[in-house]
Design an enzyme around this catalytic site. Structure first.
Site, PDB file in Angstrom:
ATOM      1  N   SER A  32      31.501  60.184   5.550  1.00  7.94           N
ATOM      2  CA  SER A  32      32.834  59.636   5.288  1.00  7.94           C
ATOM      3  C   SER A  32      33.176  58.677   6.419  1.00  7.94           C
ATOM      4  O   SER A  32      32.403  58.507   7.358  1.00  7.94           O
ATOM      5  CB  SER A  32      33.864  60.761   5.237  1.00  7.94           C
ATOM      6  OG  SER A  32      34.004  61.303   6.539  1.00  7.94           O
ATOM      7  N   LYS A  33      34.352  58.091   6.338  1.00  8.13           N
ATOM      8  CA  LYS A  33      34.788  57.135   7.357  1.00  8.13           C
ATOM      9  C   LYS A  33      34.791  57.764   8.742  1.00  8.13           C
ATOM     10  O   LYS A  33      34.530  57.112   9.739  1.00  8.13           O
ATOM     11  CB  LYS A  33      36.196  56.650   7.027  1.00  8.13           C
ATOM     12  CG  LYS A  33      36.182  55.593   5.959  1.00  8.13           C
ATOM     13  CD  LYS A  33      37.392  54.700   6.066  1.00  8.13           C
ATOM     14  CE  LYS A  33      37.275  53.585   5.049  1.00  8.13           C
ATOM     15  NZ  LYS A  33      38.441  53.485   4.197  1.00  8.13           N
ATOM     16  N   ARG A  34      35.117  59.050   8.773  1.00 11.65           N
ATOM     17  CA  ARG A  34      35.172  59.797  10.033  1.00 11.65           C
ATOM     18  C   ARG A  34      33.850  59.671  10.812  1.00 11.65           C
ATOM     19  O   ARG A  34      33.813  59.742  12.027  1.00 11.65           O
ATOM     20  CB  ARG A  34      35.443  61.259   9.666  1.00 11.65           C
ATOM     21  CG  ARG A  34      35.525  62.241  10.762  1.00 11.65           C
ATOM     22  CD  ARG A  34      36.110  63.534  10.182  1.00 11.65           C
ATOM     23  NE  ARG A  34      35.248  64.093   9.150  1.00 11.65           N
ATOM     24  CZ  ARG A  34      34.197  64.860   9.411  1.00 11.65           C
ATOM     25  NH1 ARG A  34      33.865  65.128  10.653  1.00 11.65           N
ATOM     26  NH2 ARG A  34      33.469  65.342   8.428  1.00 11.65           N
TER      27      ARG A  34
END
Ligand code: GLU
Length: 476
Positions: free
Chosen positions: A248-250
């Protein structure tokens, strides 16, 4: 039932990348595109691009532009014009009508309420829900009333896919239901569109994320109903973050454009990094384009999810930066400067590149490292640099100014000799002379090698910057 058609080989191979333009080209999509591209290029086959823009509400022009742009940037050139799926809706519908004619599909007038009631009954009986339409065996429905077209799926037996990555996967046909091919407004469903397009484009190998493995079974039912050649499938595992969780973006997973425009990654570094996400060749880490085309096979794709690690990308990028041409690097790094560089500044940036690129992990770091070149006198010192100019630093700068002023040839050897002599005479380590010098010349605590800095700034500017700090009042 199992896959029967002869697998395509060599230059008959046709792959495709089929992104839905609902967002930018992300890491997972770019990796899928890369594997398809490599498989085609490695075999002398064709690599096609299809934009799956049938979701009219979510498909956007900027997303299409970003996908094409990202692929071009990565050097993933496709053969022929890209195909737009929405434009082919009539053809998709025609295939559904052909299936109606051959009896492999039927018209269904079930209402939403009837479907919901079936689903609830299945839930109450703790059975998995599969639609059972009474219209499968009826032909007396009112043609002028809204209805869908469904496939008449096999209910007996099983379907096996020999996936080049997942191995043999079998599903009981009873688990596949009579999916919709045409909606009540006559528009084709995604499942139908994919199959028809793959067929018409002559796709021999479907290489995509393993989140589509279930779809493959549904798509096969359409392919078989049409008696079309079956493609070979390769469903590649998804990408996870460095911590093993779904990417994910994380985890620093961004659109391909962000790696270029925000992080300053070179396309050859991202190419290499994407390649290593799920594919390997022995211990090799640094694999360039030509080598990748030579080595790539689908057998080299692992079955377990790969891990995306920004640190690895940094180290690859550093490698490719050091290998890159200085003129190209200067052009690219200039985009990260906070101002528009003049031709003279670009020239200086290029001449500074051998020193600047030594430790840089990305173009942004190169531009940051180059900032000292373009500062104007008197330089503003940041807090760290200011601290290096306290105490007896001024006296040291005095001696350095005199020693450097006396240097005949302004080159790294002569400058190094002069600075070493100042340190020796003062009875201090080289660093005790070099650090205040660095602060005076760059306004920072870190910079490229100090003798390179002197050479790049030139005699006049260097002596001027040193003199500024000798005369500056403390804390300025
Ligand atoms: N359009 C689908 C996606 O973006 C891919 C379909 C396919 O590869 O068959 O996930």
């Amino acid at each position: 039932m199992s896959a029967s058609s002869e697998p395509a080989t060599g230059s008959n191979i046709v792959t495709r990348f089929a992104p839905s333009p609902t967002g930018f080209l992300h890491i997972g999509g770019a990796r899928t595109a890369l594997f398809n591209w490599l498989f085609a290029r490695a075999s002398g086959g064709k690599f096609l691009l299809r934009i799956e823009d049938t979701d009219r509400a979510r498909s956007t022009e900027p997303a299409i532009a970003a996908i094409l742009d990202g692929m071009r940037w990565l050097g993933l050139d496709w053969d022929g014009e890209e195909v737009y799926q929405f434009a082919r809706a009539e053809r998709h519908a025609a295939v559904a009508h052909a299936m109606l004619k051959s009896g492999r599909a039927y018209r269904c007038w079930m209402t939403q309420d009837e479907i919901a009631a079936q689903r609830e009954a299945a839930q109450a009986a703790k059975q998995p829900y599969r639609i059972r339409s009474p219209w499968r065996d009826r032909t007396d429905g009112p043609l002028d009333q809204p209805h869908v077209v469904r496939i008449r799926a096999e209910r007996e037996g099983s379907t096996t896919i020999r996936d080049l990555v997942q191995g043999e996967v079998t599903v009981q046909n009873a688990e596949l239901d009579d999916m919709v091919l045409l909606r009540s407004d006559g528009t084709p469903t995604y499942m139908l569109a994919v199959v028809v397009d793959d067929h018409d484009m002559g796709v021999t190998h479907v290489i995509r994320g393993d989140d589509h493995l279930n779809n493959a079974f549904r798509q096969l039912t359409i392919i078989r109903a049409m008696d079309w050649p079956e493609p070979t499938y390769a469903h590649i595992p998804l990408i996870h973050g460095a911590d093993g969780a779904k990417l994910s973006k994380r985890h620093g997973a961004l659109g391909v454009d962000a790696y270029r425009d925000e992080l300053g990654v070179l396309p050859e570094a991202l190419f290499n990094h994407l390649l290593r996400l799920g594919w390997g060749h022995g211990d090799a880490e640094i694999i360039d384009r030509a080598q990748a085309v030579e080595w790539f096979t689908l057998e080299g794709v692992g079955k377990s999810p790969s891990r995306f690690d920004l640190k690895k990308l940094d180290s690859l990028n550093g490698h490719y930066i050091r290998a890159a041409d200085d003129e190209r690097l200067a052009q690219l790094a200039a985009k990260f400067l906070p101002f528009e560089a003049t031709p003279q500044q670009l020239d200086l940036l290029q001449r500074s590149m051998p020193a600047l690129k030594l430790r840089a992990a990305n173009l942004r770091e190169i531009a940051d490292g180059a900032a000292f070149l373009f500062r104007t006198r008197p330089l503003e010192m940041d807090a760290d640099a200011q601290a290096l100019l306290e105490g007896d630093a001024k006296a040291r700068l005095h001696s350095l100014h005199a020693a450097l002023d006396a240097v005949d040839e302004w080159n790294t050897e002569a400058l190094e000799t002069a600075v070493r002599q100042v340190a020796e005479t003062a009875g201090v380590k080289l660093g005790a002379a070099a650090q205040p010098l660095r602060a005076a010349l760059t306004g920072r605590r870190t910079s490229p090698g100090i003798f390179d800095v002197l050479v790049l700034l030139g005699r006049e500017e260097s002596l001027g910057r040193i003199a500024d700090q000798i005369t500056a009042s403390p804390g300025n």
